[in-house]
Structure formats: C-alpha cells, structure tokens
Design a protein around this motif. Structure first.
Motif, PDB file in Angstrom:
ATOM      1  N   ALA A   1       3.612  25.767  36.125  1.00 40.14           N
ATOM      2  CA  ALA A   1       2.982  24.454  36.008  1.00 40.14           C
ATOM      3  C   ALA A   1       1.506  24.480  36.364  1.00 40.14           C
ATOM      4  O   ALA A   1       0.719  23.726  35.825  1.00 40.14           O
ATOM      5  CB  ALA A   1       3.722  23.456  36.895  1.00 40.14           C
ATOM      6  N   ASP A   2       1.095  25.349  37.284  1.00 38.81           N
ATOM      7  CA  ASP A   2      -0.292  25.372  37.752  1.00 38.81           C
ATOM      8  C   ASP A   2      -1.108  26.540  37.203  1.00 38.81           C
ATOM      9  O   ASP A   2      -2.137  26.891  37.749  1.00 38.81           O
ATOM     10  CB  ASP A   2      -0.313  25.391  39.275  1.00 38.81           C
ATOM     11  CG  ASP A   2       0.368  26.629  39.848  1.00 38.81           C
ATOM     12  OD1 ASP A   2       1.058  27.355  39.102  1.00 38.81           O
ATOM     13  OD2 ASP A   2       0.210  26.865  41.055  1.00 38.81           O
ATOM     14  N   ILE A   3      -0.681  27.125  36.091  1.00 37.69           N
ATOM     15  CA  ILE A   3      -1.377  28.290  35.544  1.00 37.69           C
ATOM     16  C   ILE A   3      -2.762  27.927  35.009  1.00 37.69           C
ATOM     17  O   ILE A   3      -3.692  28.704  35.099  1.00 37.69           O
ATOM     18  CB  ILE A   3      -0.530  29.006  34.463  1.00 37.69           C
ATOM     19  CG1 ILE A   3      -1.097  30.381  34.134  1.00 37.69           C
ATOM     20  CG2 ILE A   3      -0.438  28.193  33.199  1.00 37.69           C
ATOM     21  CD1 ILE A   3      -0.686  31.434  35.071  1.00 37.69           C
ATOM     22  N   LEU A   4      -2.908  26.704  34.458  1.00 33.05           N
ATOM     23  CA  LEU A   4      -4.195  26.259  33.929  1.00 33.05           C
ATOM     24  C   LEU A   4      -4.860  25.348  34.953  1.00 33.05           C
ATOM     25  O   LEU A   4      -4.294  24.346  35.371  1.00 33.05           O
ATOM     26  CB  LEU A   4      -4.008  25.505  32.614  1.00 33.05           C
ATOM     27  CG  LEU A   4      -3.455  26.326  31.460  1.00 33.05           C
ATOM     28  CD1 LEU A   4      -3.168  25.434  30.268  1.00 33.05           C
ATOM     29  CD2 LEU A   4      -4.397  27.450  31.082  1.00 33.05           C
ATOM     30  N   LYS A   5      -6.072  25.721  35.339  1.00 30.23           N
ATOM     31  CA  LYS A   5      -6.799  24.949  36.348  1.00 30.23           C
ATOM     32  C   LYS A   5      -7.732  23.951  35.671  1.00 30.23           C
ATOM     33  O   LYS A   5      -8.283  24.226  34.610  1.00 30.23           O
ATOM     34  CB  LYS A   5      -7.590  25.891  37.241  1.00 30.23           C
ATOM     35  CG  LYS A   5      -6.697  26.842  38.018  1.00 30.23           C
ATOM     36  CD  LYS A   5      -7.538  27.871  38.750  1.00 30.23           C
ATOM     37  CE  LYS A   5      -6.707  28.773  39.614  1.00 30.23           C
ATOM     38  NZ  LYS A   5      -5.907  29.728  38.914  1.00 30.23           N
ATOM     39  N   VAL A   6      -7.915  22.821  36.313  1.00 28.84           N
ATOM     40  CA  VAL A   6      -8.796  21.771  35.818  1.00 28.84           C
ATOM     41  C   VAL A   6      -9.536  21.182  37.013  1.00 28.84           C
ATOM     42  O   VAL A   6      -9.002  21.178  38.133  1.00 28.84           O
ATOM     43  CB  VAL A   6      -7.991  20.694  35.047  1.00 28.84           C
ATOM     44  CG1 VAL A   6      -7.006  19.986  35.936  1.00 28.84           C
ATOM     45  CG2 VAL A   6      -8.897  19.728  34.344  1.00 28.84           C
ATOM     46  N   ALA A   7     -10.758  20.716  36.789  1.00 33.28           N
ATOM     47  CA  ALA A   7     -11.522  20.101  37.874  1.00 33.28           C
ATOM     48  C   ALA A   7     -10.764  18.888  38.397  1.00 33.28           C
ATOM     49  O   ALA A   7     -10.301  18.057  37.616  1.00 33.28           O
ATOM     50  CB  ALA A   7     -12.902  19.700  37.380  1.00 33.28           C
ATOM     51  N   SER A   8     -10.636  18.789  39.709  1.00 35.39           N
ATOM     52  CA  SER A   8      -9.871  17.691  40.300  1.00 35.39           C
ATOM     53  C   SER A   8     -10.596  16.353  40.138  1.00 35.39           C
ATOM     54  O   SER A   8      -9.963  15.324  39.959  1.00 35.39           O
ATOM     55  CB  SER A   8      -9.572  17.969  41.772  1.00 35.39           C
ATOM     56  OG  SER A   8     -10.774  18.235  42.471  1.00 35.39           O
ATOM     57  N   ASP A   9     -11.926  16.346  40.198  1.00 39.08           N
ATOM     58  CA  ASP A   9     -12.731  15.138  39.998  1.00 39.08           C
ATOM     59  C   ASP A   9     -13.981  15.547  39.226  1.00 39.08           C
ATOM     60  O   ASP A   9     -14.877  16.180  39.782  1.00 39.08           O
ATOM     61  CB  ASP A   9     -13.092  14.517  41.350  1.00 39.08           C
ATOM     62  CG  ASP A   9     -13.940  13.260  41.220  1.00 39.08           C
ATOM     63  OD1 ASP A   9     -14.381  12.918  40.100  1.00 39.08           O
ATOM     64  OD2 ASP A   9     -14.177  12.616  42.260  1.00 39.08           O
ATOM     65  N   LYS A  10     -14.046  15.194  37.948  1.00 40.10           N
ATOM     66  CA  LYS A  10     -15.150  15.653  37.100  1.00 40.10           C
ATOM     67  C   LYS A  10     -16.505  15.131  37.563  1.00 40.10           C
ATOM     68  O   LYS A  10     -17.533  15.684  37.217  1.00 40.10           O
ATOM     69  CB  LYS A  10     -14.909  15.296  35.641  1.00 40.10           C
ATOM     70  CG  LYS A  10     -14.920  13.827  35.350  1.00 40.10           C
ATOM     71  CD  LYS A  10     -14.688  13.563  33.883  1.00 40.10           C
ATOM     72  CE  LYS A  10     -14.740  12.066  33.604  1.00 40.10           C
ATOM     73  NZ  LYS A  10     -14.553  11.753  32.229  1.00 40.10           N
ATOM     74  N   ASN A  11     -16.523  14.083  38.397  1.00 36.00           N
ATOM     75  CA  ASN A  11     -17.788  13.538  38.912  1.00 36.00           C
ATOM     76  C   ASN A  11     -18.236  14.213  40.205  1.00 36.00           C
ATOM     77  O   ASN A  11     -19.397  14.069  40.590  1.00 36.00           O
ATOM     78  CB  ASN A  11     -17.670  12.026  39.120  1.00 36.00           C
ATOM     79  CG  ASN A  11     -17.449  11.304  37.816  1.00 36.00           C
ATOM     80  OD1 ASN A  11     -18.067  11.624  36.811  1.00 36.00           O
ATOM     81  ND2 ASN A  11     -16.543  10.344  37.816  1.00 36.00           N
ATOM     82  N   GLN A  12     -17.321  14.913  40.879  1.00 41.67           N
ATOM     83  CA  GLN A  12     -17.652  15.591  42.132  1.00 41.67           C
ATOM     84  C   GLN A  12     -16.963  16.956  42.154  1.00 41.67           C
ATOM     85  O   GLN A  12     -16.099  17.212  42.988  1.00 41.67           O
ATOM     86  CB  GLN A  12     -17.228  14.769  43.345  1.00 41.67           C
ATOM     87  CG  GLN A  12     -18.034  13.505  43.519  1.00 41.67           C
ATOM     88  CD  GLN A  12     -17.693  12.786  44.807  1.00 41.67           C
ATOM     89  OE1 GLN A  12     -16.535  12.709  45.216  1.00 41.67           O
ATOM     90  NE2 GLN A  12     -18.708  12.259  45.459  1.00 41.67           N
ATOM     91  N   MET A  13     -17.376  17.828  41.252  1.00 43.93           N
ATOM     92  CA  MET A  13     -16.745  19.144  41.164  1.00 43.93           C
ATOM     93  C   MET A  13     -17.206  20.044  42.305  1.00 43.93           C
ATOM     94  O   MET A  13     -18.354  19.962  42.751  1.00 43.93           O
ATOM     95  CB  MET A  13     -17.069  19.807  39.820  1.00 43.93           C
ATOM     96  CG  MET A  13     -16.421  19.120  38.648  1.00 43.93           C
ATOM     97  SD  MET A  13     -16.406  20.104  37.123  1.00 43.93           S
ATOM     98  CE  MET A  13     -18.124  20.174  36.709  1.00 43.93           C
ATOM     99  N   THR A  14     -16.311  20.912  42.737  1.00 43.62           N
ATOM    100  CA  THR A  14     -16.648  21.923  43.735  1.00 43.62           C
ATOM    101  C   THR A  14     -17.490  22.999  43.059  1.00 43.62           C
ATOM    102  O   THR A  14     -17.577  23.070  41.829  1.00 43.62           O
ATOM    103  CB  THR A  14     -15.383  22.564  44.317  1.00 43.62           C
ATOM    104  OG1 THR A  14     -14.727  23.299  43.269  1.00 43.62           O
ATOM    105  CG2 THR A  14     -14.435  21.527  44.902  1.00 43.62           C
ATOM    106  N   GLU A  15     -18.099  23.875  43.832  1.00 43.98           N
ATOM    107  CA  GLU A  15     -18.892  24.968  43.263  1.00 43.98           C
ATOM    108  C   GLU A  15     -18.019  25.871  42.397  1.00 43.98           C
ATOM    109  O   GLU A  15     -18.428  26.298  41.321  1.00 43.98           O
ATOM    110  CB  GLU A  15     -19.580  25.787  44.357  1.00 43.98           C
ATOM    111  CG  GLU A  15     -20.505  26.833  43.767  1.00 43.98           C
ATOM    112  CD  GLU A  15     -21.369  27.534  44.793  1.00 43.98           C
ATOM    113  OE1 GLU A  15     -21.880  28.611  44.456  1.00 43.98           O
ATOM    114  OE2 GLU A  15     -21.530  27.027  45.918  1.00 43.98           O
ATOM    115  N   LEU A  16     -16.788  26.150  42.840  1.00 46.47           N
ATOM    116  CA  LEU A  16     -15.855  26.964  42.055  1.00 46.47           C
ATOM    117  C   LEU A  16     -15.575  26.298  40.706  1.00 46.47           C
ATOM    118  O   LEU A  16     -15.604  26.952  39.662  1.00 46.47           O
ATOM    119  CB  LEU A  16     -14.545  27.175  42.826  1.00 46.47           C
ATOM    120  CG  LEU A  16     -13.511  28.050  42.137  1.00 46.47           C
ATOM    121  CD1 LEU A  16     -13.953  29.515  42.162  1.00 46.47           C
ATOM    122  CD2 LEU A  16     -12.158  27.895  42.798  1.00 46.47           C
TER     123      LEU A  16
END
Length: 114
Positions: free
Chosen positions: A3-18
């Motif tokens: 289920a978690d194989i594809l990663k997506v930004a958790s909040d597109k307005n406040q993305m982490t550096e990764l």
C-alpha cells in the motif's frame, strides 16, 4: 501490492526537503514544438530542489502513464544527465501520471490533468 510503495508529498503547500527533492514536477505545454497537430508537450523534472544525479544517489527511471495506461519508461544514468525528461503526447485530455524511482528513497508519484 504494498500500500505504501508509492510516496506522495503529504502537504503540497508545505513539502519537506525530502519531498521537494523527489516529487515529480510536471509542466504541460498545450502546443508541441516538434509536431504541430494533435500533440501536447509534457516536461518533467524531479524535484522543486533538483535531485542529485551521482552514482551513489540518483533517479533511475521515470515512468509515464495516461489514464492509468503505461506509455513509456525513461532510464537515466548518473553524472551526465539531469533528472528530467520530455514527452510528445498524442492526446488532448486525460490524467498524466509520472512515477520517479530513486535508488535510495523509493518511488514517488505525481499526476496532473492535461
């Protein structure tokens, strides 16, 4: 199947550096520079902060899908290439999905409407 194989930004307005280094950035150009009729240019770069392309850390592939149908895979090599690619699509609507594969941080997905 994971289920978690594809990663997506958790909040597109406040993305982490990764997230900023791994999330595909998709630019759709409604007119094509090479093929004047029935063509849309799509440009993809990996990362708001450009992803490294060294032999130790690189984007290995970019997979393109249109409406969940596989279109193409771009294979990237380190040192001489930037983490980017372009496509000339014979489509004027649909959902374009790009999956980038980082050798250290896995697969990242982004989609956009044409």
């Amino acid at each position: 199947e994971q289920a978690d194989i594809l990663k997506v930004a958790s909040d597109k307005n406040q993305m982490t550096e990764l997230e900023k280094k791994h999330t595909p950035m998709i630019i759709v150009v409604k007119s094509c520079g090479l093929i004047p009729e029935l063509c849309i240019d799509v440009h993809v770069k990996i990362g708001e902060i450009i992803h490294p392309m060294t032999s130790q850390h690189l984007i290995q592939t970019l997979d393109f899908y249109l409406d969940k149908n596989f279109l193409s895979r771009v294979i990237l090599t380190p040192e001489k290439l930037n983490p980017a690619a372009g496509m000339h699509l014979k489509a004027n609507s649909g959902t374009l999905t790009v999956i980038s594969s980082c050798n250290l941080h896995g697969k990242w997905i982004k989609d956009t409407m044409l």
